[in-house]
Write an enzyme that holds these catalytic residues in place. Sequence first.
Site, PDB file in Angstrom:
ATOM      1  N   LYS A  22      69.087  25.942  76.447  1.00 32.21           N
ATOM      2  CA  LYS A  22      69.904  25.940  77.679  1.00 32.21           C
ATOM      3  C   LYS A  22      69.325  24.948  78.684  1.00 32.21           C
ATOM      4  CE  LYS A  22      68.958  29.137  80.966  1.00 32.21           C
ATOM      5  NZ  LYS A  22      68.639  28.589  82.303  1.00 32.21           N
ATOM      6  N   ASN A  23      68.014  24.988  78.889  1.00 37.65           N
ATOM      7  CA  ASN A  23      67.416  24.163  79.947  1.00 37.65           C
ATOM      8  C   ASN A  23      67.305  22.686  79.567  1.00 37.65           C
ATOM      9  OD1 ASN A  23      67.328  26.343  81.573  1.00 37.65           O
ATOM     10  ND2 ASN A  23      65.137  26.717  81.404  1.00 37.65           N
ATOM     11  N   ARG A  93      71.564  27.579  90.112  1.00 41.29           N
ATOM     12  CA  ARG A  93      70.773  26.624  90.901  1.00 41.29           C
ATOM     13  C   ARG A  93      70.647  25.262  90.217  1.00 41.29           C
ATOM     14  NH1 ARG A  93      71.411  31.247  92.485  1.00 41.29           N
ATOM     15  NH2 ARG A  93      71.110  31.491  94.711  1.00 41.29           N
ATOM     16  N   CYS A 117      67.251  32.909  95.045  1.00 43.50           N
ATOM     17  CA  CYS A 117      67.796  33.762  93.994  1.00 43.50           C
ATOM     18  C   CYS A 117      66.773  34.841  93.723  1.00 43.50           C
ATOM     19  CB  CYS A 117      68.144  32.955  92.743  1.00 43.50           C
ATOM     20  SG  CYS A 117      66.734  32.486  91.742  1.00 43.50           S
ATOM     21  N   ARG A 122      63.616  28.890  95.490  1.00 43.23           N
ATOM     22  CA  ARG A 122      64.264  27.773  94.783  1.00 43.23           C
ATOM     23  C   ARG A 122      64.677  26.612  95.701  1.00 43.23           C
ATOM     24  NH1 ARG A 122      65.923  29.892  89.693  1.00 43.23           N
ATOM     25  NH2 ARG A 122      65.551  27.759  88.951  1.00 43.23           N
ATOM     26  N   ASP A 306      59.027  31.412  82.087  1.00 41.53           N
ATOM     27  CA  ASP A 306      60.239  31.999  81.504  1.00 41.53           C
ATOM     28  C   ASP A 306      59.940  32.977  80.361  1.00 41.53           C
ATOM     29  OD1 ASP A 306      61.741  30.560  83.282  1.00 41.53           O
ATOM     30  OD2 ASP A 306      62.313  28.989  81.864  1.00 41.53           O
ATOM     31  N   ILE A 328      54.235  30.351  89.198  1.00 42.38           N
ATOM     32  CA  ILE A 328      55.315  29.391  89.429  1.00 42.38           C
ATOM     33  C   ILE A 328      56.322  29.899  90.462  1.00 42.38           C
ATOM     34  CG2 ILE A 328      57.094  27.957  88.311  1.00 42.38           C
ATOM     35  CD1 ILE A 328      54.237  27.332  87.329  1.00 42.38           C
ATOM     36  N   ARG A 398      73.826  34.562  80.778  1.00 35.33           N
ATOM     37  CA  ARG A 398      73.635  33.228  81.372  1.00 35.33           C
ATOM     38  C   ARG A 398      72.847  32.324  80.433  1.00 35.33           C
ATOM     39  NH1 ARG A 398      70.295  33.316  86.218  1.00 35.33           N
ATOM     40  NH2 ARG A 398      70.260  31.146  85.582  1.00 35.33           N
TER      41      ARG A 398
HETATM   42  N1  EPU Z   1      59.883  23.752  94.032  1.00 33.53           N
HETATM   43  C1  EPU Z   1      59.782  23.326  95.323  1.00 33.53           C
HETATM   44  N2  EPU Z   1      60.640  22.308  95.718  1.00 33.53           N
HETATM   45  C2  EPU Z   1      61.515  21.736  94.872  1.00 33.53           C
HETATM   46  C3  EPU Z   1      61.601  22.179  93.547  1.00 33.53           C
HETATM   47  C4  EPU Z   1      60.756  23.202  93.153  1.00 33.53           C
HETATM   48  O1  EPU Z   1      59.012  23.829  96.104  1.00 33.53           O
HETATM   49  O2  EPU Z   1      62.246  20.815  95.305  1.00 33.53           O
HETATM   50  C5  EPU Z   1      58.999  24.860  93.575  1.00 33.53           C
HETATM   51  C6  EPU Z   1      59.810  26.065  93.107  1.00 33.53           C
HETATM   52  O3  EPU Z   1      60.159  26.912  94.177  1.00 33.53           O
HETATM   53  C7  EPU Z   1      58.882  26.714  92.131  1.00 33.53           C
HETATM   54  C8  EPU Z   1      58.135  25.527  91.513  1.00 33.53           C
HETATM   55  O4  EPU Z   1      58.311  24.441  92.426  1.00 33.53           O
HETATM   56  O5  EPU Z   1      57.977  27.541  92.808  1.00 33.53           O
HETATM   57  C9  EPU Z   1      58.605  25.096  90.161  1.00 33.53           C
HETATM   58  O6  EPU Z   1      60.026  24.983  90.155  1.00 33.53           O
HETATM   59  P1  EPU Z   1      60.804  23.966  89.232  1.00 33.53           P
HETATM   60  O7  EPU Z   1      61.504  22.981  90.091  1.00 33.53           O
HETATM   61  O8  EPU Z   1      59.932  23.450  88.152  1.00 33.53           O
HETATM   62  O9  EPU Z   1      61.900  24.930  88.600  1.00 33.53           O
HETATM   63  P2  EPU Z   1      63.367  24.503  88.247  1.00 33.53           P
HETATM   64  O10 EPU Z   1      63.348  23.098  87.804  1.00 33.53           O
HETATM   65  O11 EPU Z   1      64.279  24.915  89.321  1.00 33.53           O
HETATM   66  C10 EPU Z   1      63.247  25.061  85.699  1.00 33.53           C
HETATM   67  C11 EPU Z   1      63.974  25.961  84.767  1.00 33.53           C
HETATM   68  C12 EPU Z   1      63.599  27.404  85.064  1.00 33.53           C
HETATM   69  C13 EPU Z   1      62.081  27.547  84.881  1.00 33.53           C
HETATM   70  C14 EPU Z   1      61.353  26.550  85.794  1.00 33.53           C
HETATM   71  C15 EPU Z   1      59.853  26.542  85.620  1.00 33.53           C
HETATM   72  C16 EPU Z   1      65.988  24.731  84.299  1.00 33.53           C
HETATM   73  C17 EPU Z   1      67.449  24.604  84.467  1.00 33.53           C
HETATM   74  N3  EPU Z   1      65.390  25.771  84.918  1.00 33.53           N
HETATM   75  O12 EPU Z   1      63.656  25.437  86.992  1.00 33.53           O
HETATM   76  O13 EPU Z   1      64.262  28.221  84.118  1.00 33.53           O
HETATM   77  O14 EPU Z   1      61.675  28.844  85.206  1.00 33.53           O
HETATM   78  O15 EPU Z   1      61.834  25.211  85.538  1.00 33.53           O
HETATM   79  O16 EPU Z   1      59.515  26.256  84.309  1.00 33.53           O
HETATM   80  O17 EPU Z   1      65.380  23.940  83.595  1.00 33.53           O
HETATM   81  C18 EPU Z   1      65.267  30.192  83.313  1.00 33.53           C
HETATM   82  O18 EPU Z   1      65.692  29.541  82.346  1.00 33.53           O
HETATM   83  O19 EPU Z   1      65.303  31.453  83.349  1.00 33.53           O
HETATM   84  C19 EPU Z   1      64.697  29.486  84.464  1.00 33.53           C
HETATM   85  C20 EPU Z   1      64.583  30.038  85.659  1.00 33.53           C
END
Ligand code: EPU
Length: 417
Positions: A22-23, A93, A117, A122, A306, A328, A398
């Site tokens: 998915k990701n 998101r 969320c 996020r 995850d 995280i 999801r």
């Molecule tokens: N963060 C910031 N600012 C940003 C972006 C992130 O402060 O602009 C913080 C977040 O709040 C968090 C940390 O950085 O504390 C890491 O977040 P990241 O951006 O890596 O997460 P994401 O890209 O939004 C993806 C996956 C998530 C997975 C995380 C961490 C996708 C679509 N989603 O999210 O997957 O948990 O990386 O590995 O790739 C899931 O599949 O259940 C899921 C939540």
Amino acid sequence: MDKFRIIGRQSLAGTLPVSGSKNSSLPAIAACLLTAEPVTLHRVPQVRDIATMLKLLEFNGATVERFPNGSVRIEAKTITNPEAPYEIVKTMRASSLVLGPLAARTGTARVSVPGGCSIGARPINLHINGLEHLGATVHQEHGNIEASAPNGLHGNTVHFERITVTGTEDLMMAAALAKGTTVLENAAREPEVVDLAELLTKMGAQISGAGTSRIVIEGVKQLHGAEHTIIPDRIEAGTLLIAGIMTNSEVTVTDCIPEHFTALLNKLRQAGARIDASDTAVQTRPSSRLRSVDMTTEEHPGFATDLQAQFMALMTVSSGISFITENIFENRFMHVPELARMGANIRIEGRQAIVAGPSDLTGAQVMCSDLRASASLVLTALVARGESILDRVYHMDRGYERIEAKLAAAGAHIERI
Ligand code: EPU
């Protein structure tokens, strides 16, 4: 509203096949906005987040064709609506992944601010800072982020303040069409980032270093159509593997890349699980006794956040005390009170959960709160005595493709009601 009814204590046998990631599919779909030519993606899982992302691309003006075998053909000949509206962003998101591609392709993008969320705040400030470094003007108004780069984006060095997976992906896509060289420093090293780089390269992008913390992108004038097969879902693979171990079964998790979840395999072995991994499958065998081990979530190649909830479910049936630290996301212990309803002994102290096991788990009515929390409840229900009813399984839908069918085919008593 759909629920799962699970009767625990059945052992599993046979194979548990893994779907496409998915990701990895989510950024791959967003990448289709970067070209006017058709892109065909294979092995895209049929889950709700993917349906939402495809709906968003249609809203942007793309034509989407889905095939029953999991392939998707996307053609974004023209972008009529460079926008991700609140109605779509609030349910997923990851829609912020269109920010970079829309800004790069059309010089303008408007994405609704995601808001929090159940697992944390996020924010997308790192996506925005990155785009600003590439020359976009970004401002926020009426709950929307508006990015504008009428003369195109320009390559630059972007140093991520903290590692972000979708932030790295978003910027990699934007930089693919920027003028000049972009260097992403402190980039995410997840397999999904590497998969996206492979797709973009097939589309004509010039990218090196994906999979390391320094990614270099030489911008090109335009990208073209391509065909790409999405990598297996390492989180689903890990979830199914833990199902085999918790139920003390002999099962083979197939169609996966164990190299993508080495941190999990190491922890499972430390806990006494008997597992054999090949290049594309992992086999579990019954083990006499599982022992508790500590675990801390980290960015890849560390232990994936995850899989934290599912690992915690495993620790509830292991002997001893396990300290689980979530680094995280700030609020990713929503499953704990529900696991407690099934008899788990867990205490939360800040970012740490302390699990004392093994617990005598019994079936109960529980509530799913997010995707991976739901997975931990399914796992726990598989080993609890008697019947469990899991409410709000739409969270599970999801991100897990036909999970109940896969588990039932291996002998689990699970049905959707
Ligand atoms: N963060 C910031 N600012 C940003 C972006 C992130 O402060 O602009 C913080 C977040 O709040 C968090 C940390 O950085 O504390 C890491 O977040 P990241 O951006 O890596 O997460 P994401 O890209 O939004 C993806 C996956 C998530 C997975 C995380 C961490 C996708 C679509 N989603 O999210 O997957 O948990 O990386 O590995 O790739 C899931 O599949 O259940 C899921 C939540």
